[in-house]
Design a protein around this motif. Structure first.
Motif, short mmCIF file in Angstrom:
data_model
loop_
_atom_site.label_atom_id
_atom_site.label_comp_id
_atom_site.label_asym_id
_atom_site.label_seq_id
_atom_site.Cartn_x
_atom_site.Cartn_y
_atom_site.Cartn_z
N GLU A 41 -30.45 -33.39 -56.08
CA GLU A 41 -29.85 -32.37 -57.01
C GLU A 41 -29.80 -32.74 -58.70
O GLU A 41 -29.88 -32.19 -59.54
CB GLU A 41 -28.48 -32.20 -56.52
N ARG A 42 -29.40 -34.14 -58.68
CA ARG A 42 -29.23 -34.53 -60.02
C ARG A 42 -30.39 -34.20 -61.08
O ARG A 42 -30.40 -33.91 -62.01
CB ARG A 42 -28.97 -36.04 -59.94
N VAL A 88 -32.86 -32.26 -60.18
CA VAL A 88 -33.25 -30.93 -60.27
C VAL A 88 -32.24 -30.29 -61.50
O VAL A 88 -32.84 -29.34 -62.21
CB VAL A 88 -32.97 -30.14 -59.13
N ALA A 89 -30.96 -30.71 -61.58
CA ALA A 89 -30.29 -30.24 -62.64
C ALA A 89 -30.68 -30.86 -63.87
O ALA A 89 -30.81 -29.97 -65.04
CB ALA A 89 -28.75 -30.74 -62.53
N HIS A 90 -31.21 -31.90 -64.04
CA HIS A 90 -31.67 -32.42 -65.21
C HIS A 90 -32.99 -31.61 -65.59
O HIS A 90 -33.30 -31.39 -66.76
CB HIS A 90 -32.12 -33.98 -65.02
N LEU A 99 -35.13 -19.68 -66.50
CA LEU A 99 -36.10 -19.70 -65.49
C LEU A 99 -37.08 -20.95 -65.97
O LEU A 99 -37.76 -20.92 -67.27
CB LEU A 99 -36.99 -18.37 -65.41
N MET A 155 -38.18 -22.15 -60.45
CA MET A 155 -36.62 -22.26 -60.16
C MET A 155 -36.02 -21.38 -61.33
O MET A 155 -36.08 -21.51 -62.46
CB MET A 155 -36.48 -23.84 -60.58
N PRO A 188 -26.25 -26.64 -64.52
CA PRO A 188 -26.20 -25.47 -63.94
C PRO A 188 -25.21 -25.30 -62.77
O PRO A 188 -24.98 -26.35 -61.89
CB PRO A 188 -27.42 -25.30 -63.33
N ILE A 189 -24.57 -24.12 -62.68
CA ILE A 189 -23.64 -24.09 -61.44
C ILE A 189 -24.50 -23.89 -60.32
O ILE A 189 -24.29 -24.44 -59.12
CB ILE A 189 -22.89 -22.71 -61.53
N GLY A 190 -25.70 -23.47 -60.44
CA GLY A 190 -26.53 -23.21 -59.17
C GLY A 190 -28.18 -23.06 -59.40
O GLY A 190 -28.32 -22.87 -60.87
N VAL A 191 -28.77 -23.02 -58.48
CA VAL A 191 -30.32 -22.51 -58.63
C VAL A 191 -30.81 -21.75 -57.47
O VAL A 191 -30.20 -21.83 -56.33
CB VAL A 191 -31.11 -23.95 -58.92
N ILE A 192 -31.65 -20.69 -57.84
CA ILE A 192 -32.32 -20.15 -56.88
C ILE A 192 -33.88 -20.44 -56.93
O ILE A 192 -34.62 -20.46 -57.85
CB ILE A 192 -32.26 -18.49 -57.21
N VAL A 193 -34.30 -21.04 -55.90
CA VAL A 193 -35.59 -21.45 -55.75
C VAL A 193 -36.18 -19.98 -55.39
O VAL A 193 -36.08 -19.56 -54.41
CB VAL A 193 -35.79 -22.36 -54.25
N TYR A 231 -30.10 -11.79 -53.48
CA TYR A 231 -29.33 -11.98 -54.66
C TYR A 231 -29.39 -10.59 -55.55
O TYR A 231 -30.72 -10.29 -55.74
CB TYR A 231 -30.34 -13.31 -55.49
N MET A 268 -24.15 -28.61 -57.35
CA MET A 268 -24.89 -27.32 -57.96
C MET A 268 -25.47 -26.74 -56.46
O MET A 268 -25.86 -27.32 -55.64
CB MET A 268 -26.13 -28.04 -58.56
N ARG A 269 -25.11 -25.38 -56.60
CA ARG A 269 -25.45 -24.48 -55.45
C ARG A 269 -27.06 -24.35 -55.22
O ARG A 269 -27.73 -24.26 -56.36
CB ARG A 269 -24.98 -23.42 -55.43
N PHE A 270 -27.65 -24.30 -54.23
CA PHE A 270 -29.04 -23.86 -54.09
C PHE A 270 -29.09 -23.10 -52.75
O PHE A 270 -28.49 -23.41 -51.90
CB PHE A 270 -29.82 -24.94 -54.09
N ASN A 271 -30.29 -22.38 -52.75
CA ASN A 271 -30.55 -21.61 -51.44
C ASN A 271 -31.13 -22.35 -50.62
O ASN A 271 -32.29 -22.32 -50.25
CB ASN A 271 -31.16 -20.27 -51.82
N LEU A 288 -37.64 -32.09 -55.44
CA LEU A 288 -38.29 -31.14 -56.27
C LEU A 288 -39.24 -32.15 -57.08
O LEU A 288 -38.88 -33.05 -57.85
CB LEU A 288 -37.31 -30.44 -57.10
N ASP A 295 -35.08 -38.59 -65.13
CA ASP A 295 -33.47 -38.54 -65.55
C ASP A 295 -33.10 -40.12 -65.06
O ASP A 295 -32.11 -40.32 -65.57
CB ASP A 295 -32.79 -37.42 -65.11
#
Lengths: 288, 158
Positions: free
Chosen positions: A5-6, A8-10, A41, A45, A57-62, A91, B1-4, B60, B80
């Motif tokens: 996650e870290r 991915v957020a980066h 986008l 992602m 980000p609060i969240g991500v949609i793959v 969504y 962080m939320r994810f699907n 990812l 990172d």
């Protein structure tokens, strides 16, 4: 299931250029009100932030495997991102205007890795076809001569559009369906190599993924050196009685060719370039 | 962080570029090597306990660096936090090379660069933008420079 996650957020906030950004309303899962979020986008992602300058980000949609549809909703300019798996969440998003909605729907439906892969494959095939027809190996000849399409095209010049070329491309049986569809096509099974060795061999620095890395730098500016192309030598009569090869054509400034003017036979030329490329490739790989 | 997560799990069941049982070690001090079924699907690397349906986790593969650690081992680190490396032990040098090669090519960014290359090259050779017939020449993701339009303005190659 864990996710890096870290990192991915980066990815969301790093300086790689996003494919699209903007405000959208997103329908909450439990709280069914629409909340305004800042969307970014990148590739497949879709990140969303509470605010435009949010640090994380609060969240991500793959988005891989999704379909994007316009939806019936009380909310104006609404569309939905749907997935094919069991109990998948839908969504629901809404834009500010018709134009914005259309733009997002278009971008999201083409955001998948699979789609990008198909486009790349198609262009790769087209380039090979062009090179084969012109008889120039240059830097991009693939070391696999079996897959050759002899396409007869008449061209009157570099800049004129030739109607025959587009028809031959679209009639090729291997071309995937490329019409604008809302759902990204499923992956092709035979993609052992996404990219031919050609991209690594190219002397232009941009294409060399550093031995360790991927995507370390944003897509850099490319300086193309048009004058490195040799002139094209026309081939002899083709072996299998196909249409005659294209007449000689100047791509670059010079007509100089490393091949002697006596090497008239197209297939010999092709093999020669192919071997040269193989050698270069072996050398390059060794130096890595 | 939320994810699907559900959808990501679903993705992990799709046909993969490569899948094999490898020894995998996490990036934290004290992490030990564990046997995992590692599966590459698009730009994700999933790892499963053998015989389990749902992956233990996913990585990812964007903004990452893949490196050869020794003859049969490769590592993945994310830009990172480049010191934190995930280690993968293969059964042979050949297999190790294959994995490194595949993972490098598994990023969206990598593909984008290739697409831009082919697009530019085809345009240079034919004077035509190959993406036009698909109606996607304007998409940001296909531009040579972020945001700028190669095809409209650049005639120097013609």
């Amino acid at each position: 299931m864990k996710l890096n996650e870290r990192s991915v957020a980066h990815y969301a906030t790093c300086d790689s250029p996003p494919d699209k950004t903007g405000f959208l309303f997103k329908k909450g899962e439990r709280n069914t009100a629409y909340h305004r979020r800042w969307f970014v986008l990148k590739g497949n992602m879709l990140f969303y932030f509470e605010e435009r300058d949010g640090r994380e980000p609060i969240g991500v949609i793959v988005l891989e495997g999704c379909t994007v549809e316009l939806c019936e909703s009380a909310e104006e300019f609404a569309f939905a991102v749907k997935f094919d798996c069991a109990k998948a969440r839908v969504y629901k998003l809404a834009a500010d205007s018709q134009a914005a909605m259309e733009s997002w729907v278009k971008a999201l439906s083409r955001a998948s890795f699979d789609y990008m892969r198909l486009v790349v494959k198609e262009l790769e095939r087209q380039l090979e076809e062009i090179q084969d027809a012109a008889g120039a190996g240059g830097q991009q000849a693939r070391p696999k001569p079996q897959r050759r399409h002899q396409v007869a095209r008449s061209r009157s010049g570099a800049s004129s559009s030739s109607s025959s070329s587009s028809s031959s491309l679209s009639s090729s049986s291997s071309a995937p369906s490329m019409t604008a569809v809302c759902s990204a096509p499923r992956s092709l099974q035979d993609e052992a190599q996404l990219v031919s060795g050609g991209s690594r061999e190219n002397g232009v620095a941009w294409s060399k993924a550093p031995a360790g890395g991927s995507a370390e730098a944003a897509p850099s500016c490319v300086s193309w050196d048009g004058s490195t192309d040799s002139g094209i030598v026309s081939g002899c009569g083709p072996d299998e009685g196909r249409a005659p090869p294209v007449p000689p054509r100047r791509f670059g400034a010079s007509l100089e060719s490393p091949v002697s003017p006596d090497t008239g036979c197209f297939s010999k030329l092709h093999d020669w370039y192919g071997r040269e490329v193989e050698e270069l490739r072996a050398q390059w790989l060794q130096s890595q | 962080m939320r994810f699907n997560e559900k959808e990501l799990v679903c993705l992990s069941r799709q046909p993969s570029e490569m899948a094999a049982e490898l020894g995998m070690r996490g990036p934290k001090k004290g992490d030990v090597v564990k046997r995992r079924l590692v599966k590459l699907v698009v730009n994700f690397l999933f790892y499963f306990r053998t015989d389990e349906e749902e992956p233990v986790g996913a990585l990812l593969l964007e903004q990452c660096r893949v490196e050869r650690e020794d003859t049969q081992t490769f590592s993945i680190a994310f830009l990172d936090d480049a010191e934190r490396k995930y280690l993968f032990e293969c059964d042979s040098e050949e297999q190790c090379k294959e994995w490194i090669d595949s993972i490098i090519k598994a990023s969206y960014e990598f593909m984008r660069r290739n697409l831009i290359f082919y697009r530019t090259e085809i345009h240079r050779l034919t004077g035509k933008d190959p993406l036009e017939q698909y109606g996607i020449s304007d998409e940001t993701r296909f531009q040579v420079n972020s945001g700028s339009q190669l095809m409209a303005r650049d005639t120097s190659s013609l």
